[in-house]
Design a protein around this motif. Structure first.
Motif, PDB file in Angstrom:
ATOM      1  N   ASN A 291       0.916  -1.335   0.172  1.00 43.31           N
ATOM      2  CA  ASN A 291      -0.018   0.027  -0.019  1.00 43.31           C
ATOM      3  C   ASN A 291       0.883   1.127   0.034  1.00 43.31           C
ATOM      4  OD1 ASN A 291      -1.328   2.373   1.162  1.00 43.31           O
ATOM      5  ND2 ASN A 291      -3.079   0.576   1.664  1.00 43.31           N
ATOM      6  N   ALA A 292       1.129   1.927  -1.358  1.00 38.27           N
ATOM      7  CA  ALA A 292       1.925   2.762  -1.491  1.00 38.27           C
ATOM      8  C   ALA A 292       1.717   4.035  -0.081  1.00 38.27           C
ATOM      9  CB  ALA A 292       1.992   3.463  -2.758  1.00 38.27           C
ATOM     10  N   GLU A 293       0.534   4.581   0.068  1.00 40.68           N
ATOM     11  CA  GLU A 293       0.221   5.606   0.844  1.00 40.68           C
ATOM     12  C   GLU A 293       0.525   5.171   2.168  1.00 40.68           C
ATOM     13  OE1 GLU A 293      -3.739   6.775   0.504  1.00 40.68           O
ATOM     14  OE2 GLU A 293      -3.892   7.134  -1.627  1.00 40.68           O
ATOM     15  N   ARG A 294       0.359   4.092   2.679  1.00 44.61           N
ATOM     16  CA  ARG A 294       0.669   3.708   4.062  1.00 44.61           C
ATOM     17  C   ARG A 294       2.149   3.128   4.268  1.00 44.61           C
ATOM     18  NH1 ARG A 294      -3.950   0.231   6.345  1.00 44.61           N
ATOM     19  NH2 ARG A 294      -2.878   0.311   8.350  1.00 44.61           N
TER      20      ARG A 294
ATOM     21  N   GLU B 206       0.250  -5.464   2.345  1.00 44.22           N
ATOM     22  CA  GLU B 206      -1.362  -6.022   2.608  1.00 44.22           C
ATOM     23  C   GLU B 206      -1.504  -7.368   2.197  1.00 44.22           C
ATOM     24  OE1 GLU B 206      -3.315  -1.844   3.621  1.00 44.22           O
ATOM     25  OE2 GLU B 206      -3.625  -2.593   1.823  1.00 44.22           O
ATOM     26  N   LEU B 207      -2.270  -8.097   2.848  1.00 49.33           N
ATOM     27  CA  LEU B 207      -2.587  -9.522   2.114  1.00 49.33           C
ATOM     28  C   LEU B 207      -3.982  -9.267   1.171  1.00 49.33           C
ATOM     29  CD1 LEU B 207      -2.653 -12.327   2.051  1.00 49.33           C
ATOM     30  CD2 LEU B 207      -4.534 -12.687   3.664  1.00 49.33           C
ATOM     31  N   SER B 208      -3.729  -9.547  -0.181  1.00 46.96           N
ATOM     32  CA  SER B 208      -4.131  -9.062  -1.326  1.00 46.96           C
ATOM     33  C   SER B 208      -4.953 -10.335  -1.861  1.00 46.96           C
ATOM     34  CB  SER B 208      -3.144  -8.500  -2.595  1.00 46.96           C
ATOM     35  OG  SER B 208      -4.075  -8.248  -3.685  1.00 46.96           O
ATOM     36  N   HIS B 209      -4.389 -11.567  -1.825  1.00 48.36           N
ATOM     37  CA  HIS B 209      -5.075 -12.741  -2.348  1.00 48.36           C
ATOM     38  C   HIS B 209      -4.482 -14.062  -1.846  1.00 48.36           C
ATOM     39  CE1 HIS B 209      -7.580 -14.398  -5.500  1.00 48.36           C
ATOM     40  NE2 HIS B 209      -6.730 -15.425  -5.683  1.00 48.36           N
ATOM     41  N   GLU B 210      -5.189 -14.837  -1.831  1.00 52.30           N
ATOM     42  CA  GLU B 210      -4.709 -16.074  -0.890  1.00 52.30           C
ATOM     43  C   GLU B 210      -5.215 -17.479  -1.831  1.00 52.30           C
ATOM     44  OE1 GLU B 210      -5.937 -17.074   2.975  1.00 52.30           O
ATOM     45  OE2 GLU B 210      -7.204 -15.161   2.840  1.00 52.30           O
ATOM     46  N   TRP B 211      -4.474 -18.720  -1.835  1.00 58.31           N
ATOM     47  CA  TRP B 211      -4.735 -19.998  -2.396  1.00 58.31           C
ATOM     48  C   TRP B 211      -4.774 -20.982  -1.551  1.00 58.31           C
ATOM     49  CZ3 TRP B 211      -1.807 -15.923  -4.590  1.00 58.31           C
ATOM     50  CH2 TRP B 211      -2.257 -15.596  -5.861  1.00 58.31           C
ATOM     51  N   THR B 212      -5.664 -21.701  -1.314  1.00 56.59           N
ATOM     52  CA  THR B 212      -5.909 -22.627  -0.150  1.00 56.59           C
ATOM     53  C   THR B 212      -6.211 -24.120  -0.705  1.00 56.59           C
ATOM     54  OG1 THR B 212      -8.263 -22.159   0.078  1.00 56.59           O
ATOM     55  CG2 THR B 212      -6.802 -20.983   1.573  1.00 56.59           C
ATOM     56  N   ASP B 213      -5.924 -24.313  -2.046  1.00 54.92           N
ATOM     57  CA  ASP B 213      -6.320 -25.659  -2.578  1.00 54.92           C
ATOM     58  C   ASP B 213      -5.628 -26.907  -1.921  1.00 54.92           C
ATOM     59  OD1 ASP B 213      -6.782 -23.184  -4.183  1.00 54.92           O
ATOM     60  OD2 ASP B 213      -7.366 -24.660  -5.645  1.00 54.92           O
ATOM     61  N   LEU B 214      -4.419 -26.579  -1.410  1.00 50.33           N
ATOM     62  CA  LEU B 214      -3.429 -27.520  -0.904  1.00 50.33           C
ATOM     63  C   LEU B 214      -3.375 -27.525   0.563  1.00 50.33           C
ATOM     64  CD1 LEU B 214      -0.484 -26.844  -3.257  1.00 50.33           C
ATOM     65  CD2 LEU B 214      -2.447 -28.480  -3.712  1.00 50.33           C
ATOM     66  N   SER B 215      -4.479 -27.258   1.129  1.00 49.09           N
ATOM     67  CA  SER B 215      -4.756 -26.964   2.436  1.00 49.09           C
ATOM     68  C   SER B 215      -4.520 -28.337   3.303  1.00 49.09           C
ATOM     69  CB  SER B 215      -5.872 -26.409   3.176  1.00 49.09           C
ATOM     70  OG  SER B 215      -6.876 -26.870   2.771  1.00 49.09           O
ATOM     71  N   ASP B 216      -4.779 -29.777   2.405  1.00 48.88           N
ATOM     72  CA  ASP B 216      -4.866 -30.790   3.150  1.00 48.88           C
ATOM     73  C   ASP B 216      -3.339 -31.436   3.132  1.00 48.88           C
ATOM     74  OD1 ASP B 216      -4.969 -32.910   0.430  1.00 48.88           O
ATOM     75  OD2 ASP B 216      -5.382 -30.902   0.165  1.00 48.88           O
ATOM     76  N   ILE B 217      -2.454 -30.643   2.705  1.00 47.66           N
ATOM     77  CA  ILE B 217      -0.906 -31.196   2.650  1.00 47.66           C
ATOM     78  C   ILE B 217      -0.306 -30.655   3.579  1.00 47.66           C
ATOM     79  CG2 ILE B 217       1.152 -31.154   1.336  1.00 47.66           C
ATOM     80  CD1 ILE B 217      -0.219 -31.005  -1.184  1.00 47.66           C
ATOM     81  N   THR B 218       0.070 -31.564   4.699  1.00 46.93           N
ATOM     82  CA  THR B 218       0.414 -30.744   6.136  1.00 46.93           C
ATOM     83  C   THR B 218       2.024 -31.576   6.244  1.00 46.93           C
ATOM     84  OG1 THR B 218      -0.658 -32.824   7.112  1.00 46.93           O
ATOM     85  CG2 THR B 218      -1.717 -30.586   6.725  1.00 46.93           C
ATOM     86  N   THR B 219       2.556 -32.291   5.386  1.00 46.58           N
ATOM     87  CA  THR B 219       4.025 -32.808   5.642  1.00 46.58           C
ATOM     88  C   THR B 219       4.857 -32.775   4.551  1.00 46.58           C
ATOM     89  OG1 THR B 219       3.361 -35.002   4.821  1.00 46.58           O
ATOM     90  CG2 THR B 219       2.838 -34.611   7.269  1.00 46.58           C
ATOM     91  N   ARG B 220       6.123 -32.928   4.767  1.00 50.01           N
ATOM     92  CA  ARG B 220       7.245 -32.718   3.800  1.00 50.01           C
ATOM     93  C   ARG B 220       6.877 -33.774   2.729  1.00 50.01           C
ATOM     94  NH1 ARG B 220      12.002 -29.530   5.295  1.00 50.01           N
ATOM     95  NH2 ARG B 220      11.493 -28.388   7.166  1.00 50.01           N
ATOM     96  N   GLN B 221       6.548 -35.051   3.217  1.00 53.51           N
ATOM     97  CA  GLN B 221       6.483 -36.100   2.316  1.00 53.51           C
ATOM     98  C   GLN B 221       5.168 -35.719   1.419  1.00 53.51           C
ATOM     99  OE1 GLN B 221       6.828 -36.180   5.463  1.00 53.51           O
ATOM    100  NE2 GLN B 221       8.834 -37.403   5.835  1.00 53.51           N
ATOM    101  N   GLY B 222       4.198 -35.290   1.976  1.00 50.53           N
ATOM    102  CA  GLY B 222       3.169 -34.925   1.166  1.00 50.53           C
ATOM    103  C   GLY B 222       3.514 -34.048   0.002  1.00 50.53           C
TER     104      GLY B 222
END
Length: 904
Positions: free
Chosen positions: A111-114, A118-134
């Motif tokens: 945010n140039a003024e401040r 700031e968080l602008s976008h998020e991807w959560t499709d892989l939220s089920d992957i929780t380990t390095r092996q995964g």
């Protein structure tokens, strides 16, 4: 069935991900052209640059975005995860970054003024992957998300919503080098440890520091050397990458990898120098270059990998020139010189100094960051001189190897990479026309030798060396003094001797243009300097600034001096042009503005409001010098002074410095001291304590001539206790004087009238009523015989006297007027009271009385007061002066404005 690796980590994933992003970028022709970062080296505390870098147009070396990667066992909102990503984004000047822990990907946009991300976008499709092996097991899935992110980002970059940043802009901001420079303390510690085990290294450092410390900013020997080491490596690496696209032999720099040691890299650069020249950049002779702790060396290798990814040398010529210029700016700002020459000033100096832009051979013997020879090179190229001939006619030298490296960047034009640059490491005092200098031909690596010869133009920003640094030049100065007849005082600046040392290098009629501290305008050595110049040179002009200091990061105020070498000392000198630039340097930045400014100065004709020019004959300058007005005062039209009936102040008053006893706590006691009243005398301590022209001394001084035994006999326990409070062997030794007790300050040094050595915006001579001690910052005026103190106090405070006071000194960087007792004693004049009858004396005193009853004002306000105007009118009438009061006011105001502009 595929085998899932058991050691899959961030590095493994980064390499695979970057490979995938490269494929995606090759499949289309959109904003994201490439990806890199797979060679990023991890060290304690993380990597220097983002794990993944997205690149834009290769022709401009644009970095679009950085990605920071973690395995799923690090939370996406982890503080350090985000903090590290933001630090790197800011260092690269990027407007976004991406966090990805496989499970989640978060895009942050600035945010140039401040000025926050700031968080602008998020991807959560892989939220089920929780380990390095995964991660390893779900490669197709994260590649699909990577493609989705890639597409989304391309849309943002295509639309201009996100822009990234060109490498040149990121580098010029200094963010990248700042991160690397954070290793300076660790390098300094390593240097310190190395000196304990290596006497030769320790000796080298001591001599290096003794010789060059005046050229650097604050810091210890080890701290400054550590920064020099890092800066030197940055320069080597960056220049090699620039050169690799111009010369295939420089491709070696790409072979620096994870296992390369500093010693191996130095050997690589040595070989590169032998084949491609640029020894001034690639030399391995710098002190301590191989002393690099692992973290610092790893980060330098990361910098090398970044440049390799960017292929920085393949950018267009304009961008390449910008990178070379930025290297000079960053190296100078981060390490060197408190006093790098602004390019605008360098161009003006060169224009004034070089008469034949086609054929003049030009030298800068104290080239520092190389700005002046760069300006000379640009001038020749703009005049149609071929790059080859231009490179043959511009020489630059400096005694400091670090400066030589930086200056090489300044002169290394992309079109001149295969031409030898005449840059050399020598002390300017050692230069002579017969000196042979060895250079290397970059096309075949062969050495060749040239004699320095003679020059039609020498232009330089002479080194400013504080008094404590003069000893390193002692022998050279003595040689010059011997040749000149030993004309300067011991406190003369080192720069005062260089014009005479350099004179044999100039052809007759050749010009010497120097930037020099303005102290020469108002000092004893400056008077001698001016006198001696006339035997060697015809001083053409003196240029000063009336619109702020030229060197903003220094308190030093400077002038330009342009002079021509005489055929003999008998050759008469012409008029000297005193020039005040009334606009800031930034307003004469373009070539046309520089040419116009130089033309006005050359011809002595002003045709706009950028400057004032005053020509003064040598005859009149000699007359002015009787009054100490041969320097600073000449920037204004003060010829009226020569017709005044003036008398030397020293004929009427003894000029003495205020009391200096060496321990203010003893002799200037604070409240509650308990000393008997008879041993306390009033003290005038500084100009700020004077509210009115005649004022009481606000401070107190301890003054006791009795022995301790006599004090005991009198029962004066307050004074006795005070003396014994300070009675130590060290104080007795330090404060003892012949025929005085060690604690004694005599009462016979009381005074009425005082002047000051640090005038600010108020110019006045104070009267202390009743008489009092004067501190060392004050100058006492003690009558040689009985005088009319009231009359002299009035005459000393007329505006004519104020102008003489201002004109005798010179302005320091913080706006103070630099004056001293000796200068007041030798030069201060006042209107001669013997020209007055009693009626005139009475009129002057009556007109002066209202000024005594009000506060002293700043100059501009003071001269606007009706009582002040009436007083000066009475002075003019009483002495029958043929001068307009407003002319006096205008001259004084102009001089003060020039001095105070140093605060801007």
């Amino acid at each position: 069935m595929s085998i899932i690796p058991t050691t899959y980590n961030e590095r493994s994933w980064a390499i695979d991900l970057i490979g995938h992003l490269k494929q995606l970028s090759n499949q289309n022709n959109r904003s994201i052209k490439d990806a890199g970062g797979e060679q990023t080296i991890r060290v304690d505390g993380g990597s220097l640059f983002p794990d993944v870098l997205l690149f834009g147009d290769r022709a401009t070396a644009r970095i679009l975005q950085g990605w920071e990667l973690k395995m799923p066992d690090t939370q996406i909102n982890d503080y350090e995860f985000r903090r590290n990503a933001e630090i790197k984004a800011r260092a690269l000047g990027l407007d976004s970054f991406l966090l990805w822990n496989v499970s989640h990907a978060h895009l942050y946009v600035r945010n140039a003024e401040r000025d926050i991300f700031e968080l602008s976008h998020e991807w959560t499709d892989l939220s089920d992957i929780t380990t390095r092996q995964g991660v390893a097991a779900n490669r197709q899935r994260w590649e699909a998300v990577a493609a989705e992110i890639f597409l989304y980002l391309n849309d943002l970059f295509d639309r201009g919503t996100l822009e990234g940043r060109q490498f040149i802009e990121a580098y010029r901001s200094g963010g990248i080098t700042s991160l690397i420079m954070e290793n300076a303390e660790e390098v300094a510690n390593a240097v310190t440890d190395a000196t304990k085990r290596n006497a030769a290294l320790r000796a080298q450092m001591i001599l290096w520091w003794d010789r060059y410390k005046a050229e650097y900013g604050q810091g210890t020997m080890e701290q400054v050397l550590a920064k020099a080491i890092i800066s030197n490596w940055i320069g080597k690496i960056l220049f090699a990458h620039i050169l690799r696209e111009q010369d295939h032999r420089a491709q070696q720099v790409a072979t620096i990898n994870d296992t390369t040691t500093p010693a191996q890299a130095l050997e690589l650069f040595r070989q590169l120098s032998e084949s491609c020249n640029f020894w001034t950049i690639f030399s391995s002779e710098g002190i301590g270059l191989n002393i690099l702790p692992e973290r610092a060396w790893n980060q330098l290798k990361q910098f090398n990998h970044l440049l390799n990814d960017l292929r920085v040398g393949s950018v267009d010529q304009t961008q390449l020139s910008g990178i070379l210029e930025a290297t000079v700016e960053v190296a100078t700002r981060k390490l060197r010189g408190q006093y790098p020459t602004p390019i605008e000033l360098a161009r003006l100096l060169v224009c004034l100094c070089v008469q034949d832009t086609i054929n003049d051979k030009v030298l800068d013997p104290c080239c520092g960051s190389g700005t002046i020879p760069r300006a000379a090179l640009e001038q020749k190229l703009a005049s149609g001189v071929s790059p080859e001939l231009a490179s043959q006619s511009i020489f630059a030298g400096d005694q400091d190897p670090q400066a030589i490296q930086i200056a090489t960047f300044a002169l290394a034009k992309p079109t001149m990479m295969h031409m030898p640059l005449r840059i050399f490491q020598r002390d300017a005092f050692t230069l002579n026309p017969e000196l042979e200098i060895t250079f290397r031909n970059p096309t075949n690596g062969t050495e060749f030798t040239e004699t320095l010869g003679n020059y039609q133009a020498i232009a330089s920003n002479l080194p400013f060396v504080a008094q404590e640094g003069r000893k390193q030049y002692g022998n050279a100065i003595e040689r010059v003094r011997a040749a000149m007849g030993g004309v300067f005082t011991g406190r003369a600046d080192v720069s005062a001797y260089l014009p005479f040392s350099l004179c044999p290098l100039l052809t007759v009629g050749g010009r010497l243009g120097i930037i020099i501290t303005n102290a020469w305008l108002g000092t004893d050595w400056g008077d001698a300097f001016y006198s001696r110049l006339g035997e060697y040179y015809n001083l053409k002009c003196v240029v000063t600034s009336g619109a702020g200091r030229w060197f903003q990061n220094s308190d030093v105020v400077t002038n330009i001096l342009i002079m021509e070498k005489k055929a003999s000392s008998d050759e008469p000198s012409g008029d000297v042009k005193y020039v005040v630039l009334t606009r800031p340097l930034e307003e004469i930045a373009d070539d046309d503005a520089v040419q116009i400014a130089a033309a006005q100065i050359e011809l002595g004709q002003t045709q706009n409001d950028t400057m004032t020019i005053r020509a003064v004959s040598p005859t009149n300058l000699e007359r002015f010098r009787v009054f100490g007005l041969g320097g600073n005062a000449q920037f204004v039209n003060c010829d009226w002074v020569l017709d005044l009936p003036l008398r030397r102040l020293n004929n009427i008053f003894e000029i003495r410095r205020g009391e200096r006893r060496g321990d203010n706590k003893l002799f200037y006691p604070s409240a509650g001291h308990g000393i008997e009243e008879e041993y306390i005398k009033p003290l005038a301590k500084s100009s700020s304590h004077f509210k009115k022209l005649s004022d009481i001394a606000a401070k107190e001084a301890f003054c006791c001539s009795l022995t301790e035994e006599e004090l005991e006999a009198k029962g004066h326990t307050g004074a006795l206790a005070w003396i014994r409070r300070f009675k130590t062997a060290a104080n007795i030794t330090k404060l003892s004087r012949t025929n005085q007790h060690w604690y004694e300050m005599r009462a016979d040094t009381l005074t009425d009238l005082v002047m000051f050595i640090n005038y600010g915006q108020r110019l006045f001579v104070g009267r202390v009523a009743p008489p009092a001690f004067a501190d060392q910052r004050l100058v006492r005026l003690d009558p040689r015989q009985e005088v009319d103190i009231e009359l002299y106090h009035a005459l000393l405070n007329c505006t004519i006297s104020m102008f003489v006071i201002e004109g005798m000194g010179f302005g320091r960087g913080l706006g103070a007027l630099d004056l001293n007792k000796d200068r007041i004693e030798n030069f201060m004049h006042i209107l001669d009271p013997d020209r007055l009858d009693q009626t005139s004396i009475d009129n002057i005193k009556a007109a002066f009385a209202p000024l005594l009853n009000r506060d002293i004002l700043d100059i501009a306000d003071e001269l606007d007061q009706d009582d002040r105007k009436n007083f000066d009118n009475v002075i003019i009438e009483a002495f029958g002066l043929n001068i307009n009061r407003q002319d006096i006011y205008d001259c004084l105001l102009s001089l003060v404005e020039i001095r105070m502009s140093a605060l801007d």
